[in-house]
Motif scaffolding. Structure first.
Motif, PDB file in Angstrom:
ATOM      1  N   PRO A   1     -51.183   4.658  47.260  1.00  0.00           N
ATOM      2  CA  PRO A   1     -50.417   3.439  46.984  1.00  0.00           C
ATOM      3  C   PRO A   1     -49.086   3.438  47.738  1.00  0.00           C
ATOM      4  N   PHE A   2     -48.644   2.244  48.095  1.00  0.00           N
ATOM      5  CA  PHE A   2     -47.387   2.085  48.814  1.00  0.00           C
ATOM      6  C   PHE A   2     -46.836   0.693  48.566  1.00  0.00           C
ATOM      7  N   PHE A   3     -45.584   0.527  48.928  1.00  0.00           N
ATOM      8  CA  PHE A   3     -45.000  -0.806  48.928  1.00  0.00           C
ATOM      9  C   PHE A   3     -44.037  -0.906  50.094  1.00  0.00           C
ATOM     10  N   PHE A   4     -43.780  -2.143  50.483  1.00  0.00           N
ATOM     11  CA  PHE A   4     -42.859  -2.406  51.582  1.00  0.00           C
ATOM     12  C   PHE A   4     -41.454  -2.591  51.030  1.00  0.00           C
ATOM     13  N   LEU A   5     -40.481  -2.062  51.749  1.00  0.00           N
ATOM     14  CA  LEU A   5     -39.070  -2.180  51.405  1.00  0.00           C
ATOM     15  C   LEU A   5     -38.387  -2.610  52.699  1.00  0.00           C
ATOM     16  N   SER A   6     -38.071  -3.903  52.811  1.00  0.00           N
ATOM     17  CA  SER A   6     -37.650  -4.383  54.119  1.00  0.00           C
ATOM     18  C   SER A   6     -36.726  -5.581  54.054  1.00  0.00           C
TER      19      SER A   6
END
Length: 130
Positions: free
Chosen positions: A87-92
């Protein structure tokens, strides 16, 4: 989101191992400090090549991905994480519309963000892997 105790251990009793892909050194260091303080093990990657190498060399429980890195967009890393079920998420700071269709269902936390939001997103990512 209600954040559980983020010091939850993995099945083998170790602290969850998080890959942080962020090319801004100061921000990456800040993220590492925050996440280590929450009980995570953190490995930093400052480029696409660093991140892909890290994925070849180690196993991670989750990842935090900046979208725009100095050497390109992070989506090849996202593809590899997705294929491995990590699992991952974007931080941008980029707008969400730049995310390809294959990753539109991935959580996206925009910069600037609150620290509690970051912690919640990571806790949720780890819960989704269970």
């Amino acid at each position: 989101m209600n954040r559980p105790d983020t010091r939850t251990r993995t099945e083998n009793g170790a602290a969850p191992r998080i890959l942080v892909v962020e090319d801004e050194l100061e921000l990456s260091t800040l993220l590492q400090t925050i996440l280590v303080g929450e009980g995570y093990q953190v490995e930093q990657a400052y480029s696409l090549s660093d991140a892909l190498h890290s994925l070849d060399e180690a196993t991670f429980d989750a990842a935090v991905l900046d979208v725009e890195l100095r050497d390109g967009l992070v989506f090849s890393v996202a593809d590899r994480l997705k294929a491995r079920g990590i699992p991952f998420f974007f931080l941008s700071a980029v707008y969400r519309g730049v995310v390809p269709v294959a990753h539109r269902d991935v959580p996206f936390l925009g910069k600037p963000y609150e620290l509690d939001e970051l912690k919640d997103y990571l806790a949720e990512s780890l819960r989704s892997a269970s």
